[in-house]
Write a protein that holds these residues in place. Structure first.
Motif, PDB file in Angstrom:
ATOM      1  N   ALA A 360       0.886  -1.085   0.219  1.00 32.85           N
ATOM      2  CA  ALA A 360      -0.359   0.071  -0.075  1.00 32.85           C
ATOM      3  C   ALA A 360       1.020   1.460   0.040  1.00 32.85           C
ATOM      4  O   ALA A 360       2.355   1.480   0.250  1.00 32.85           O
ATOM      5  N   ALA A 361       0.156   2.213  -0.374  1.00 32.95           N
ATOM      6  CA  ALA A 361       0.794   4.008  -0.325  1.00 32.95           C
ATOM      7  C   ALA A 361       1.332   4.819   0.831  1.00 32.95           C
ATOM      8  O   ALA A 361       2.834   4.802   1.188  1.00 32.95           O
ATOM      9  N   LYS A 389       2.120   3.923  -8.433  1.00 41.15           N
ATOM     10  CA  LYS A 389       3.387   3.272  -7.979  1.00 41.15           C
ATOM     11  C   LYS A 389       4.200   3.890  -8.859  1.00 41.15           C
ATOM     12  O   LYS A 389       5.670   4.114  -8.179  1.00 41.15           O
ATOM     13  N   HIS A 391       6.462   7.511  -9.951  1.00 40.44           N
ATOM     14  CA  HIS A 391       6.718   8.579  -9.744  1.00 40.44           C
ATOM     15  C   HIS A 391       6.209   9.324  -8.438  1.00 40.44           C
ATOM     16  O   HIS A 391       7.844   9.651  -7.939  1.00 40.44           O
ATOM     17  N   ARG A 393       4.060   7.938  -5.251  1.00 36.81           N
ATOM     18  CA  ARG A 393       3.472   7.161  -4.338  1.00 36.81           C
ATOM     19  C   ARG A 393       2.846   7.878  -3.156  1.00 36.81           C
ATOM     20  O   ARG A 393       3.562   8.171  -2.487  1.00 36.81           O
TER      21      ARG A 393
ATOM     22  N   ASN B  17       3.434 -11.628  -4.421  1.00 37.03           N
ATOM     23  CA  ASN B  17       3.714 -10.972  -3.595  1.00 37.03           C
ATOM     24  C   ASN B  17       4.795 -12.008  -2.084  1.00 37.03           C
ATOM     25  O   ASN B  17       4.895 -12.090  -1.446  1.00 37.03           O
ATOM     26  N   ARG B  20       8.064 -10.330  -3.353  1.00 37.93           N
ATOM     27  CA  ARG B  20       8.721  -8.574  -2.764  1.00 37.93           C
ATOM     28  C   ARG B  20       9.456  -9.067  -1.413  1.00 37.93           C
ATOM     29  O   ARG B  20      10.278  -8.371  -1.101  1.00 37.93           O
ATOM     30  N   ASN B  21       8.982 -10.019  -0.840  1.00 40.71           N
ATOM     31  CA  ASN B  21       9.573 -10.787   0.721  1.00 40.71           C
ATOM     32  C   ASN B  21      10.651 -11.090   0.801  1.00 40.71           C
ATOM     33  O   ASN B  21      11.146 -11.726   1.652  1.00 40.71           O
ATOM     34  N   LYS B 111       9.856   3.793   2.713  1.00 35.35           N
ATOM     35  CA  LYS B 111      10.932   2.608   2.188  1.00 35.35           C
ATOM     36  C   LYS B 111      11.189   2.103   0.755  1.00 35.35           C
ATOM     37  O   LYS B 111       9.709   2.056  -0.156  1.00 35.35           O
ATOM     38  N   PRO B 114       9.148  -3.310  -4.435  1.00 34.58           N
ATOM     39  CA  PRO B 114       9.149  -2.467  -5.970  1.00 34.58           C
ATOM     40  C   PRO B 114       8.187  -3.104  -6.309  1.00 34.58           C
ATOM     41  O   PRO B 114       7.620  -2.141  -5.666  1.00 34.58           O
ATOM     42  N   LEU B 115       8.475  -2.396  -7.857  1.00 32.92           N
ATOM     43  CA  LEU B 115       7.096  -2.319  -8.028  1.00 32.92           C
ATOM     44  C   LEU B 115       5.723  -3.173  -8.207  1.00 32.92           C
ATOM     45  O   LEU B 115       5.258  -2.183  -7.961  1.00 32.92           O
ATOM     46  N   GLY B 116       5.914  -4.228  -8.252  1.00 36.59           N
ATOM     47  CA  GLY B 116       5.056  -5.513  -8.555  1.00 36.59           C
ATOM     48  C   GLY B 116       4.658  -6.005  -9.749  1.00 36.59           C
ATOM     49  O   GLY B 116       6.057  -7.213  -9.738  1.00 36.59           O
ATOM     50  N   ASP B 198       2.342  -3.103 -12.872  1.00 37.27           N
ATOM     51  CA  ASP B 198       2.489  -2.096 -12.866  1.00 37.27           C
ATOM     52  C   ASP B 198       3.525  -0.988 -13.805  1.00 37.27           C
ATOM     53  O   ASP B 198       2.606   0.176 -13.527  1.00 37.27           O
ATOM     54  N   VAL B 199       3.548  -1.874 -14.900  1.00 37.67           N
ATOM     55  CA  VAL B 199       4.075  -0.642 -15.516  1.00 37.67           C
ATOM     56  C   VAL B 199       4.683  -1.529 -15.966  1.00 37.67           C
ATOM     57  O   VAL B 199       5.620  -2.410 -16.259  1.00 37.67           O
ATOM     58  N   PRO B 219       0.503   2.890 -16.925  1.00 33.64           N
ATOM     59  CA  PRO B 219       2.127   3.126 -17.449  1.00 33.64           C
ATOM     60  C   PRO B 219       3.320   3.082 -17.652  1.00 33.64           C
ATOM     61  O   PRO B 219       3.448   1.853 -17.236  1.00 33.64           O
ATOM     62  N   VAL B 220       4.023   3.831 -18.639  1.00 34.10           N
ATOM     63  CA  VAL B 220       5.221   3.439 -19.663  1.00 34.10           C
ATOM     64  C   VAL B 220       6.328   3.288 -19.062  1.00 34.10           C
ATOM     65  O   VAL B 220       6.349   4.505 -18.651  1.00 34.10           O
ATOM     66  N   ILE B 221       7.296   3.252 -18.851  1.00 37.62           N
ATOM     67  CA  ILE B 221       8.522   4.017 -18.629  1.00 37.62           C
ATOM     68  C   ILE B 221       8.893   4.199 -20.152  1.00 37.62           C
ATOM     69  O   ILE B 221       9.422   3.136 -21.122  1.00 37.62           O
ATOM     70  N   HIS B 391       8.821   9.752 -13.312  1.00 42.91           N
ATOM     71  CA  HIS B 391       9.627   8.457 -12.445  1.00 42.91           C
ATOM     72  C   HIS B 391      10.834   8.791 -12.621  1.00 42.91           C
ATOM     73  O   HIS B 391      11.429   8.062 -11.419  1.00 42.91           O
ATOM     74  N   THR B 403       9.585   1.442  -6.502  1.00 41.12           N
ATOM     75  CA  THR B 403       9.036   2.534  -5.690  1.00 41.12           C
ATOM     76  C   THR B 403       8.559   2.980  -4.451  1.00 41.12           C
ATOM     77  O   THR B 403       9.842   2.459  -4.172  1.00 41.12           O
ATOM     78  N   LYS B 405       6.612   3.259  -0.813  1.00 45.05           N
ATOM     79  CA  LYS B 405       5.957   3.129   0.527  1.00 45.05           C
ATOM     80  C   LYS B 405       6.157   3.298   1.274  1.00 45.05           C
ATOM     81  O   LYS B 405       7.528   3.962   2.335  1.00 45.05           O
TER      82      LYS B 405
END
Lengths: 415, 415
Positions: A360-361, A389, A391, A393, B17, B20-21, B111, B114-116, B198-199, B219-221, B391, B403, B405
């Motif tokens: 989450a943000a 996510k 730019h 957040r 999920n 991420r960790n 913190k 990851p973007l996801g 996510d991207v 969203p595009v990079i 971004h 990203t 959070k």
């Protein structure tokens, strides 16, 4: 290509080449003069606003919307006050972030600079017109505004006031432009203006945001909905937990950082839920609960699968009993909108795991989700709360309207 | 909605999920094992690659493209070496940036996470398959790859090798997924998968990037083209200037940070241009110049308006004489692609003005534009060079795949 948009776009790019290097003092002076000018022009702005309000009433606009649309002298003063507050903020432009020397002697750093041309698409809230200008202008951006047709006269009057001040200060009036044609087709064409516009920010309801995300070829900063959870762990201070839930649910219900769903550890449900339910009843909060919770809250409605994913923006709370912090985290990651999530706990490991694993943000330990807000976070202003996510957040302050460029000092280096 | 994409998307979110960790040690271990496995699977990968190459030749693929597509044992070793290099980099995930205490006692920090789920759309380069996985995996992202149909068998073989290693380490194989259906329709549907992805990062030519920017709701990079300028000021050390121009133009011509256009102050044109032209001639660089420059370079072609905006990616240089640093800055801001720009000068004020006023991802004083590169900037890796402003701008290292959070430590705060 729509010729009018083409011209607006070109003018905005020209303006940006001037605004990029405007001194902070000059920008603040203009913002303060614009605040004064808006108050001076109160009569003109109210006359224009009266036309919009009358049209709105003729078109059976709801009283809620009329209230958002309607200005009075007090509200115009408030708009001016907002401009002064932005003038008082630190200017982020020009800051250089961490210069480092490379082995070949190149000195490389990142300088904070304006995004360039910012497009704002919004609905019938004339205050956004001045507010968006202030935030963009402070950060050296040119802004192109596309407001709703319902507020067009009000927006025109406000923009005219601001442009007068720009002209008087010999700064390009194209720092702010309003798209006069409020048709849907023009809005769609505006969203494709990526040759001139660097970023598009929709400000309004879910429908508006979705339309922009789906149609824009310009990068979008998406501000989203909040299905925010509070998880009460078995080790929680239950008095604190109840206070936080009450605050997050009832202090203001129509906002994206309000709590919409409560998860309670089964070890504390018997002690916690009946007491909390009584406090929720006093505030007329409807409870929609799973079976285990309903056994303790007889008047709770049975929650459906759909309830777990809802952003009510109302006096409604979904309630679920969970067996562990793992189950809470998995439930949240499945149903949340990646806005704000909180755990109430006194267990060190569970606190850290919640912070790490919830996506989450903003993720809280032992505090209300209502703090997800640019002012509460100390930014002094808020563009919105980003739930995407890229730019930016979370709550966005002035920095979200900036980018960086690398600046490199050499003395003849070649590869 | 395409059912296959729906499943890939859901699996990637589930994988995320877990990823991420994942600990840094575990991620590095898997990257190193994947490097080994690819080499072990050389025969299988080469057999798959041979099918693609044969098909390519049957379809009259150009030799340049065949060369990009074709693998051999050495190239596979190189791909493995790339994975090991990514393993050796610092892991950006988990870093907490600047925690601050608010007046109400809340401790708020950002913190790095990851973007996801990252989507990569690319053309017939099988090495991108492993490379993109390594960068995404190191940063805790799940990756969905959409490669070109020309390389599908090679890509499948590489992905299979990597998935074997993931499975052996009991980490979800869905950390990497390859879209098997290489049709244009599926590519279009993939670009609308913003519910799961996510991207989206296009890696390839201008056409591919434009298609993604125009069609994607994700969203595009955007990594863009480089019409890079060098401006030689009247105070420049002209020996240094000539060395830098030669390097930026000829060290490698097919890259986005090569110099495409030279601006020379009129005060030094007579001394500088004839000498530089002779050096350019020796390297067979075609010169396309304005009238003032052609008076000094008789064999230069007359530059057209179109030349000022061109990214040649070839042994061609456009040359223009300007009267001042202002004219140089205005010309650059009008024609550049916001990539990399350099001034060669010994004048303090002009250097600072150039750094401030030129709008580009990287702006240099007295160095070659060729340094705009993730490795040269010290990032140890490069995803690409972003010419957009949101971004990430400029060379992108691992941080561009992350990203942040907000994490907030409270002790019962409510509003």
């Amino acid at each position: 290509m729509n010729e009018m948009l083409e011209i607006l776009g070109k003018n905005a790019v020209d303006a940006e080449n001037i605004l990029r290097n405007l001194s902070t003092n000059k920008k603040n002076q203009i913002l303060r003069q614009a605040a004064e000018q808006l108050v001076k022009d109160t009569d003109k702005i109210l006359a224009a606003n009266a036309i919009d309000v009358q049209k709105g009433r003729e078109n059976q606009m709801s009283e809620g919307l009329v209230d958002r649309l309607m200005l009075d002298a007090e509200r115009i003063k408030g708009i001016g006050e907002g401009l002064r507050q932005v003038a008082d903020l630190d200017d982020p432009i020009g800051e250089v972030l961490g210069m480092k020397k490379r082995p070949n002697g190149l000195l490389i750093g990142q300088k904070r600079v304006p995004l360039g041309v910012v497009g704002i698409i919004y609905e019938a809230r004339p205050n956004v017109t001045a507010d968006a200008f202030a935030l963009c202008f402070k950060t050296g951006n040119a802004v192109i505004l596309k407001g709703g047709s319902d507020a067009i006269h009000s927006n025109q009057a406000i923009v005219e006031s601001i442009r007068k001040v720009l002209a008087r200060n010999e700064v390009t009036e194209d720092a702010i432009a309003l798209i006069q044609d409020t048709s849907r087709e023009t809005a769609s064409e505006f969203m494709k203006l990526n040759q001139y516009v660097d970023v598009l920010i929709p400000r309004g309801g879910k429908g508006l945001i979705q339309a922009v995300v789906n149609n824009s070829t310009i990068p979008v900063i998406e501000t989203g909905t909040g299905n925010c959870h509070i998880y009460v762990d078995d080790s929680a201070d239950l008095y604190m937990a109840a206070d936080i839930v009450m605050n997050a649910k009832t202090q203001r219900v129509g906002v994206c950082n309000a709590c919409e769903s409560l998860l309670v550890h089964e070890q504390v449900k018997d002690v916690f839920l009946p007491v909390l339910a009584e406090r929720l009843r006093q505030k007329h909060v409807q409870m929609r609960a799973d079976e285990a919770a309903r056994a303790l809250i007889p008047d709770a409605v049975a929650a459906t699968e759909e309830d777990w994913g809802r952003e009510y923006l109302d006096y409604i709370l979904s309630i679920k009993v969970v067996g562990s912090v793992d189950e809470a985290i998995a439930h949240i990651n499945k149903y949340n909108t990646k806005h704000s999530e909180a755990i109430i706990t006194n267990n060190y490991e569970n606190a850290q795991r919640f912070l790490d694993e919830v996506d989450a943000a903003a993720v809280y330990v032992n505090a209300s989700t209502r703090f997800t807000d640019g002012f509460e976070f100390g930014f002094g202003a808020e563009i919105g709360i980003s739930t995407q996510k890229l730019h930016a957040r979370g709550p966005m302050g002035l920095n979200a309207l900036t980018t960086t460029k690398y600046i490199i000092y050499g003395n003849g280096q070649v590869r």
